[in-house]
Design an enzyme around this catalytic site. Structure first.
Site, short mmCIF file in Angstrom:
data_model
loop_
_atom_site.label_atom_id
_atom_site.label_comp_id
_atom_site.label_asym_id
_atom_site.label_seq_id
_atom_site.Cartn_x
_atom_site.Cartn_y
_atom_site.Cartn_z
N ARG A 1 -30.18 29.64 -34.62
CA ARG A 1 -30.65 31.12 -34.77
C ARG A 1 -31.81 31.37 -35.48
NH1 ARG A 1 -25.87 34.10 -34.88
NH2 ARG A 1 -24.91 32.63 -35.89
N TYR A 2 -32.02 30.36 -36.70
CA TYR A 2 -33.05 30.73 -37.41
C TYR A 2 -34.14 29.61 -36.96
CZ TYR A 2 -29.91 33.52 -40.18
OH TYR A 2 -28.99 34.49 -40.39
N ARG B 1 -33.18 25.90 -39.17
CA ARG B 1 -31.85 25.54 -39.30
C ARG B 1 -30.87 25.57 -38.12
NH1 ARG B 1 -31.48 30.63 -42.90
NH2 ARG B 1 -33.63 30.56 -42.36
N CYS C 1 -9.10 24.24 -38.21
CA CYS C 1 -8.96 24.42 -39.62
C CYS C 1 -7.66 24.13 -40.30
CB CYS C 1 -9.24 25.76 -39.94
SG CYS C 1 -11.07 26.51 -39.50
N CYS D 1 -7.95 31.76 -41.69
CA CYS D 1 -7.76 33.14 -42.45
C CYS D 1 -7.81 34.14 -41.46
CB CYS D 1 -9.44 33.03 -43.10
SG CYS D 1 -9.46 31.37 -43.98
N CYS E 1 -11.06 35.64 -40.15
CA CYS E 1 -11.92 34.72 -39.74
C CYS E 1 -12.92 35.36 -38.48
CB CYS E 1 -11.49 33.43 -39.05
SG CYS E 1 -12.70 32.18 -38.49
N ARG F 1 -14.78 33.51 -36.46
CA ARG F 1 -14.82 32.95 -35.38
C ARG F 1 -13.24 32.86 -34.84
NH1 ARG F 1 -18.90 29.02 -37.93
NH2 ARG F 1 -20.88 30.02 -37.18
N ASP G 1 -17.13 40.34 -41.39
CA ASP G 1 -17.74 40.55 -39.82
C ASP G 1 -16.62 41.56 -39.31
OD1 ASP G 1 -20.03 39.11 -40.30
OD2 ASP G 1 -18.67 37.50 -40.45
N ASP H 1 -24.05 39.88 -41.80
CA ASP H 1 -24.49 39.16 -40.74
C ASP H 1 -24.59 40.39 -39.45
OD1 ASP H 1 -25.21 36.53 -39.53
OD2 ASP H 1 -23.31 35.79 -40.84
N LYS I 1 -28.64 37.00 -40.75
CA LYS I 1 -28.20 37.72 -42.18
C LYS I 1 -29.43 38.58 -42.87
CE LYS I 1 -25.00 34.15 -43.64
NZ LYS I 1 -25.30 33.54 -42.38
S1 SF4 Z 1 -13.00 31.49 -42.05
FE1 SF4 Z 1 -12.55 30.86 -40.04
S2 SF4 Z 1 -13.64 28.79 -39.88
FE2 SF4 Z 1 -13.47 29.16 -42.00
S3 SF4 Z 1 -11.63 28.30 -42.61
FE3 SF4 Z 1 -10.98 30.28 -42.22
S4 SF4 Z 1 -10.38 30.07 -40.22
FE4 SF4 Z 1 -11.59 28.30 -40.72
#
Ligand code: SF4
Length: 350
Positions: free
Chosen positions: A92-93, A96, A105, A109, A112, A114, A274, A311, A318
């Site tokens: 994206r940048y 990096r 994972c 979360c 999340c 993603r 997000d 973001d 960001k």
């Molecule tokens: S935010 Fe998403 S990618 Fe990061 S640990 Fe939690 S579930 Fe996994």
């Protein structure tokens, strides 16, 4: 002999642990069919099941509110796909690139960003795709920093991480490898001496950025895991997500930042949550985030101040969105606000 505590991955596991209300079971089945569920013993052990507002539970226990998807939400809220020239890379940048080594994972979360791309059913990077991704990094001399992310890259074995780090070490223009992870808090026993050694790439600087959202996550085991990394010469930064009902008050947020600094971890980013699908109940307003940043500025050491960032949806990267302390006055000078909210004149340059 007691069995070792297990990861909670099924709704039945959560039910057995007393973490879900049986009356919500039907809705939760729909949530779990859509988004992965996992809670490690380290995190499950922190949850007070009698507290309906427990901030650890709120991060990991599925909620029927996740079925409420708002029009502004998106499966790719930060536009990873727009900047992904090939599998495993987000560029994206200019200087990096992200290298997404895995799609799994240790915990999932509920906020999340993603969440539509990760989980046990998502496709992991194949060896051939990894070769191509490393080839892309090698072919782009402007890439100074590689960010290992996922999923959680520290779920890879020490042996595999060592291989990846050795291959990055062989790319001369890559000077920094940054690892984004939640493992030191959610599964601290994975941070073994062998894994720490694997993260040290010859002639590169490795940084580990810990994702933590509440001071309670920094248990004795988590602190010891972070110390193993830092004592081995790997600096640590943190990133946290501002989450309604988890850390959206000044005392809780301040305690998190102070605890991180006490663990020798520099608070780096406080992310505005997000626009991931089904996460409206966990988002705050930007105004609330700015107000909290003002309160932190007044009460905590500069070491404890993260950068509050958004973001920008659509893949625009960001931007810092913290409060401004400057207002221009009519003489061309500026008014600067101090930590008590009092404004002071600063003259124009003569
Ligand atoms: S935010 Fe998403 S990618 Fe990061 S640990 Fe939690 S579930 Fe996994």
């Amino acid at each position: 002999m007691n069995a070792a505590p297990k990861n909670l991955r099924q709704l039945s596991d959560l039910s057995d642990a007393g973490l879900v209300d049986p009356d919500k079971r039907v809705a939760l089945e729909r949530v779990a069919a859509q988004y992965a569920v996992a809670i490690t013993p380290a995190m499950a052990g922190l949850i007070d099941a009698t507290d309906p507002h427990d901030p650890i539970a709120r991060q990991f226990v599925p909620d029927p509110a996740e079925l409420d998807v708002r029009p502004e939400e998106s499966a790719d809220p930060i536009g990873d796909h727009l900047h992904s020239p090939l599998a495993g890379i987000v560029h994206r940048y200019p200087d990096r690139a992200l290298l997404k080594l895995t799609t799994v994972c240790a915990v999932y979360c509920r906020f999340c960003f993603r969440r539509e791309m990760i989980g046990p059913s998502a496709k992991p990077l194949t060896p051939r795709q990894l070769d191509a991704a490393l080839g892309y990094i090698a072919a782009h001399p402007e890439i100074w920093e590689v960010i290992l992310t996922g999923g959680d890259p520290l779920l890879l074995s020490a042996r595999r991480l060592k291989q990846v780090m050795a291959r990055l070490a062989a790319i001369d223009h890559v000077k920094v490898v940054r690892v984004h992870t939640r493992i030191p808090v959610v599964e601290p026993s994975r941070i073994t001496a062998e894994l720490v050694r694997a993260l040290r790439a010859k002639s590169k600087a490795t940084y580990v950025v810990l994702h933590a959202n509440h001071a309670r996550e920094l248990t004795g085991e988590a602190r010891a895991a972070c110390a193993r990394l830092i004592d081995a010469g790997i600096p640590m930064l943190s990133q946290s997500v501002l989450l309604a009902g988890v850390n959206d008050d000044a005392a809780t947020l301040g305690a998190l930042m102070r605890t991180l600094v006490e663990c020798r971890i520099k608070p780096y980013y406080l992310h505005h949550a997000d626009l991931a699908p089904g996460t409206a109940h966990l988002r705050t307003s930007i105004e609330r985030g700015q107000d909290l940043m003002r309160q932190l500025r007044g009460r905590l050491s500069g070491l404890c101040q993260p950068s509050y960032v958004l973001d920008i949806p659509g893949g625009h990267g960001k931007s810092p969105i913290g409060p401004s302390y400057l207002t221009r006055n009519e003489t061309g000078g500026v008014l600067v606000e101090d930590f008590n909210g009092v404004q002071h004149c600063y003259p124009p340059k003569t």
